[in-house]
Design a protein around this motif. Structure first.
Motif, mmCIF file in Angstrom:
data_model
loop_
_atom_site.group_PDB
_atom_site.id
_atom_site.type_symbol
_atom_site.label_atom_id
_atom_site.label_comp_id
_atom_site.label_asym_id
_atom_site.label_seq_id
_atom_site.Cartn_x
_atom_site.Cartn_y
_atom_site.Cartn_z
ATOM 1 N N ALA A 34 0.822 -1.207 0.000
ATOM 2 C CA ALA A 34 0.000 0.000 0.000
ATOM 3 C C ALA A 34 0.858 1.259 0.000
ATOM 4 C CB ALA A 34 -0.935 -0.006 1.215
ATOM 5 N N ARG A 35 2.018 1.189 0.660
ATOM 6 C CA ARG A 35 2.892 2.356 0.698
ATOM 7 C C ARG A 35 3.574 2.576 -0.656
ATOM 8 N NH1 ARG A 35 7.064 2.862 5.602
ATOM 9 N NH2 ARG A 35 8.196 1.236 4.459
ATOM 10 N N ALA A 36 3.894 1.481 -1.347
ATOM 11 C CA ALA A 36 4.552 1.599 -2.646
ATOM 12 C C ALA A 36 3.572 1.986 -3.747
ATOM 13 C CB ALA A 36 5.242 0.282 -2.999
ATOM 14 N N VAL A 37 2.324 1.537 -3.616
ATOM 15 C CA VAL A 37 1.299 1.809 -4.636
ATOM 16 C C VAL A 37 0.086 2.391 -3.916
ATOM 17 C CG1 VAL A 37 -0.051 0.857 -6.542
ATOM 18 C CG2 VAL A 37 2.132 -0.200 -5.918
ATOM 19 N N PRO A 38 0.043 3.714 -3.727
ATOM 20 C CA PRO A 38 -1.048 4.330 -2.951
ATOM 21 C C PRO A 38 -2.441 4.007 -3.479
ATOM 22 C CG PRO A 38 0.736 5.887 -3.309
ATOM 23 C CD PRO A 38 1.052 4.693 -4.144
ATOM 24 N N ALA A 39 -2.561 3.804 -4.790
ATOM 25 C CA ALA A 39 -3.880 3.518 -5.363
ATOM 26 C C ALA A 39 -4.180 2.024 -5.420
ATOM 27 C CB ALA A 39 -3.974 4.115 -6.766
ATOM 28 N N TRP A 40 -3.363 1.222 -4.736
ATOM 29 C CA TRP A 40 -3.533 -0.229 -4.769
ATOM 30 C C TRP A 40 -4.922 -0.618 -4.265
ATOM 31 C CZ3 TRP A 40 -2.657 -3.779 -0.244
ATOM 32 C CH2 TRP A 40 -2.729 -5.122 -0.627
#
Length: 388
Positions: A286-292
């Protein structure tokens, strides 16, 4: 919720899976899938589907430790700066409204002699059940007197959690440093198989003892501390952790008996470590891909967000559905068809309780009990995200 302010779909999904395991367990104890038309499927698969309720609760313990420690780090910067009073106020605001309402309703049902809700075992009484629920020793009470009626029984895990959280902020303030807190959490986490192996003559206490459950919570707190100090530069560590954690959780949920032949009482340690690894992977993702997002899993994520309300109230639905099942003289062969409406109704009841009771009560208690804070000579109230 991750240690950021945004919802984490992976963690919500895992919470949803955990509460689903609990509901399936409580239905499965009363309408056995192996006696329905699904009996043609492997019995091991059907048993794994319906008898992983305790495993679901231990997954909850890990997630609880991660969320509460992570939210505390987000809110106060570090665990050593935790505001104990604010922590207790927010925890009480979240837990007490539903707990008080549930105990009151169950007490009325007992006094009205409603079937399935009467406390009638020797050495048990209504005042004993009420005292153990509010005194946070209902697990111990059951271990010494036998199982309480099912709607009371769910409170055993709350006793473990809240005793842990009574001491948690004080320990953080006393130790002051993560490098002092972490070894204690590691020791507590690793004590789990030894604690379980020492309980040989009381199956209820084996399932509900304080130390093994707290070990799971400690693993979650340790994971939150690690998340605060580790910042991977790519997505791959998160992906690796997700795969490794998911494999470990699946191994316990699907092959626990086979795994226990090799690790014995350590099987729950495998589960809690795997759940912690999976949660950490979800956090990094979630931190690497905020729109995950995890498309197609919204309802299960909703179950995760409502897990506290569903957990406390789902037995009203399960017991009612089972009563209707027997009153209709329904064929056990078609018993599996009753699972889905029970699950949906449990979610619906949890949603109603959250929307119209627990959430409004939580907000009102927070506003009333949170200390005013003076900023530039103006009295304001500090409004923080709720502890989940």
């Amino acid at each position: 919720m991750s240690t950021s302010s945004a919802r984490n779909p992976g963690i919500d999904l895992l919470r949803g899976l955990a509460i689903l395991l609990v509901i399936l367990n409580h239905i499965g104890l009363r309408i056995r899938l192996v006696k329905t038309l699904l009996a043609g499927l492997p019995h091991q698969f059907l048993n794994d589907l319906t008898f992983n309720g305790s495993e679901g609760v231990y997954i909850f313990f890990v997630i609880s430790g991660f969320l509460i420690a992570g939210n505390s780090i987000q809110r106060w910067g570090r665990l050593s700066s935790i505001d104990a009073r604010a922590f207790y106020v927010r925890r009480a605001s979240r837990i007490l409204p539903c707990l008080v309402a549930l105990v009151a309703i169950l007490s009325v049902l007992h006094l009205a002699h409603v079937q399935d809700y009467v406390i009638n075992r020797p050495h048990q009484s209504l005042h004993g059940a009420v005292a153990s629920a509010f005194g946070l020793y209902l697990n111990w009470y059951e271990a010494h007197t036998g199982y309480l009626p099912a709607s009371w029984d769910v409170l055993w895990s709350l006793s473990i959690e809240e005793v842990f959280y009574l001491g948690f902020p004080l320990l953080c303030l006393i130790l002051r440093k993560d490098w002092l807190l972490a070894p204690m959490l590691i020791a507590l986490s690793l004590s789990q198989p030894f604690a379980l192996a020492a309980i040989v003559h009381n199956p209820i206490w084996y399932e509900k003892a304080y130390l093994p459950g707290m070990a799971g919570i400690a693993a979650g707190v340790l994971t939150a501390i690690l998340a605060a100090h580790w910042n991977p530069r790519s997505r791959w560590p998160g992906i690796f952790l997700e795969v490794a954690g998911a494999c470990g959780v699946f191994a316990v949920l699907g092959f626990e008996d086979n795994l226990a032949r090799f690790v014995g009482s350590g099987v729950f340690l495998v589960l809690t470590v795997s759940a912690a690894v999976l949660v950490l992977g979800f956090y990094f993702q979630a931190r690497a891909v905020p729109a995950w997002s995890l498309k197609g899993t919204g309802w299960l994520q909703s179950c995760g967000r409502l897990s506290y309300e569903i957990y406390l109230t789902h037995m009203f639905v399960v017991l009612s559905v089972v009563r209707i099942f027997h009153a209709c003289h329904a064929s056990l062969r078609w018993g599996f068809l009753w699972y889905l409406p029970a699950i949906v109704l449990a979610w619906a009841l949890g949603w109603l309780v959250a929307k119209y009771f627990s959430s409004p009560c939580e907000r009102a208690l927070r506003q009333r009990l949170t200390k005013p804070k003076a900023i530039a000579g103006v009295q304001t109230t500090v409004e923080l995200q709720p502890l989940q």
